[in-house]
Enzyme design. Structure first.
Site, PDB file in Angstrom:
ATOM      1  CB  SER A  75      -0.833  -0.026   1.046  1.00  0.00           C
ATOM      2  OG  SER A  75      -1.713   1.095   0.932  1.00  0.00           O
ATOM      3  NE  ARG A  76       0.610   5.795  -1.547  1.00  0.00           N
ATOM      4  CZ  ARG A  76       0.125   5.318  -2.702  1.00  0.00           C
ATOM      5  NH1 ARG A  76       0.411   4.069  -2.899  1.00  0.00           N
ATOM      6  NH2 ARG A  76      -0.609   5.771  -3.715  1.00  0.00           N
TER       7      ARG A  76
ATOM      8  CG  ASP B 296       5.284  -3.130  -4.250  1.00  0.00           C
ATOM      9  OD1 ASP B 296       6.581  -3.584  -4.941  1.00  0.00           O
ATOM     10  OD2 ASP B 296       4.484  -2.770  -4.892  1.00  0.00           O
TER      11      ASP B 296
ATOM     12  CD  GLU C  57       7.978   3.971  -2.417  1.00  0.00           C
ATOM     13  OE1 GLU C  57       7.192   4.289  -3.461  1.00  0.00           O
ATOM     14  OE2 GLU C  57       7.626   3.134  -1.537  1.00  0.00           O
TER      15      GLU C  57
ATOM     16  CG  HIS D  70       5.287   1.668  -5.185  1.00  0.00           C
ATOM     17  ND1 HIS D  70       5.295   2.717  -4.508  1.00  0.00           N
ATOM     18  CD2 HIS D  70       4.104   1.512  -5.629  1.00  0.00           C
ATOM     19  CE1 HIS D  70       3.959   3.276  -4.188  1.00  0.00           C
ATOM     20  NE2 HIS D  70       3.388   2.452  -4.627  1.00  0.00           N
TER      21      HIS D  70
ATOM     22  CB  ALA E  20       1.782  -4.009  -6.291  1.00  0.00           C
TER      23      ALA E  20
END
Length: 329
Positions: free
Chosen positions: A232-233, A257, A262, A294, A296
């Site tokens: 998600s975050r 992810d 990031e 990231h 996904a």
């Protein structure tokens, strides 16, 4: 109607391909791979609008400069808008997003990470390429019968629940805005979910209330051997607390992810650079941690839906009929 000139920040080859392959008559896109920040905002000066992504900086200083340029609307090619200073923007710049591009992309990737971690397929791949066919260290676990805690039951969370049901897992869910009181989803308190789940997966937005919802106190309450997944975050997890949970063996596996710091790292090739983020370096070095950059969301279907919705948002706004369902304010 005159041609609308739009600058697309943080654009990669797959971004441009999706936008160019989607009908966009009347809109002229210019693509740059640089992220939006207080230094690069000047690139937008001669454009009618800009298109941004998850790690672009839309904080107070950038918004002030966009206002000075006369921008009235910004278009996000993502669903989340935690990187936007909405308070500063209110009444001055409108923001439109893509709330639903493909919950299946992220839900399926969540289980791809989980299965990879549980069955060590990433390590098996590397081992057999060296003609090492030993099974030592590859003992996994069945997902059937395990309890998975799903935090956030929007579109993505519900896809994850459907997949979990297919594996015959026991599902616990938490969402402060749950719609069903006695439906098929078993809702519990966040505290109960954290205490009872073998696997915890996050599918909620990043807000002031959810920031670091997985911290030391939460990890201390979890089962020994818990698996934590975040697609998600990054800011939902206190990364340093997670690292300590892994080092203490409380957390048996983590699949990430996203990462809270990031923004200046993900989506770029850093292979020839020293990574200055010590916590991320330590997490990546752990044998029971999987970090992906990231990705996904990254399916053809999702990219096409992002392009179509963004183009529709731009067209509707400039024609005087904005899509209020996609408006962030």
């Amino acid at each position: 109607m005159r041609t609308i000139k739009a600058l697309v920040y943080d654009s990669k080859s797959y971004t441009q391909e999706a936008f160019e392959n989607t009908e966009h008559d009347g809109i002229e896109f210019t693509y740059v791979d640089t992220k939006l920040n207080k230094h690069t905002v000047k690139l937008a000066k001669d454009y009618d609008t800009i298109v941004t992504f998850v790690n672009d900086d839309l904080g107070e200083e950038v918004i002030e400069k966009l206002i000075d340029q006369g921008k009235k609307a910004v278009f996000l090619r993502c669903s989340g808008y935690n990187n936007v200073d909405l308070k500063k923007a209110k009444g001055k710049i409108d923001f439109y997003r893509v709330p639903n591009y493909s919950p299946y992309a992220i839900g399926e990737f969540t289980f791809a990470l989980l299965l990879t971690s549980m069955r060590r397929t990433h390590k098996a791949y590397n081992r057999t390429r060296e003609f090492n066919f030993s099974l030592e260290g590859f003992v996994g676990i069945d997902l059937q019968g395990k309890t998975i805690g799903v935090i956030g039951t929007g579109r993505i969370g519900r896809v994850v629940i459907d997949i979990a049901n297919g594996f015959k897992m026991n599902v616990l869910a938490y969402d402060p805005y749950q719609k069903e009181k006695n439906g098929p989803i078993k809702y519990v308190s966040l505290n109960e979910l954290i205490k009872k789940s073998d696997i915890i997966t996050l599918h909620c937005p990043l807000t002031k209330k959810t920031e670091h919802m997985i911290d030391k106190k939460a990890i201390d309450k979890m089962k020994k051997g818990v698996v934590i997944i975040n697609t998600s975050r990054g800011g939902l997890i206190d990364s340093k607390a997670l690292l300590k949970g892994i080092e203490s063996r409380k957390v048996s596996s983590a699949c990430l992810d996203v990462y809270e710091e990031e923004a200046d790292i993900f989506y770029e090739d850093r292979s020839n650079h020293i990574l200055n983020d010590e916590t991320l370096r330590d997490l990546i070095s752990m044998p029971n941690v999987i970090v992906t950059s990231h990705q996904a969301f990254l399916t053809k279907e999702a990219l096409n839906n992002i392009a179509m919705t963004t183009i529709s948002n731009i067209r509707r706004y400039f024609s005087g009929d904005p899509d209020e369902d996609n408006h962030t304010l």
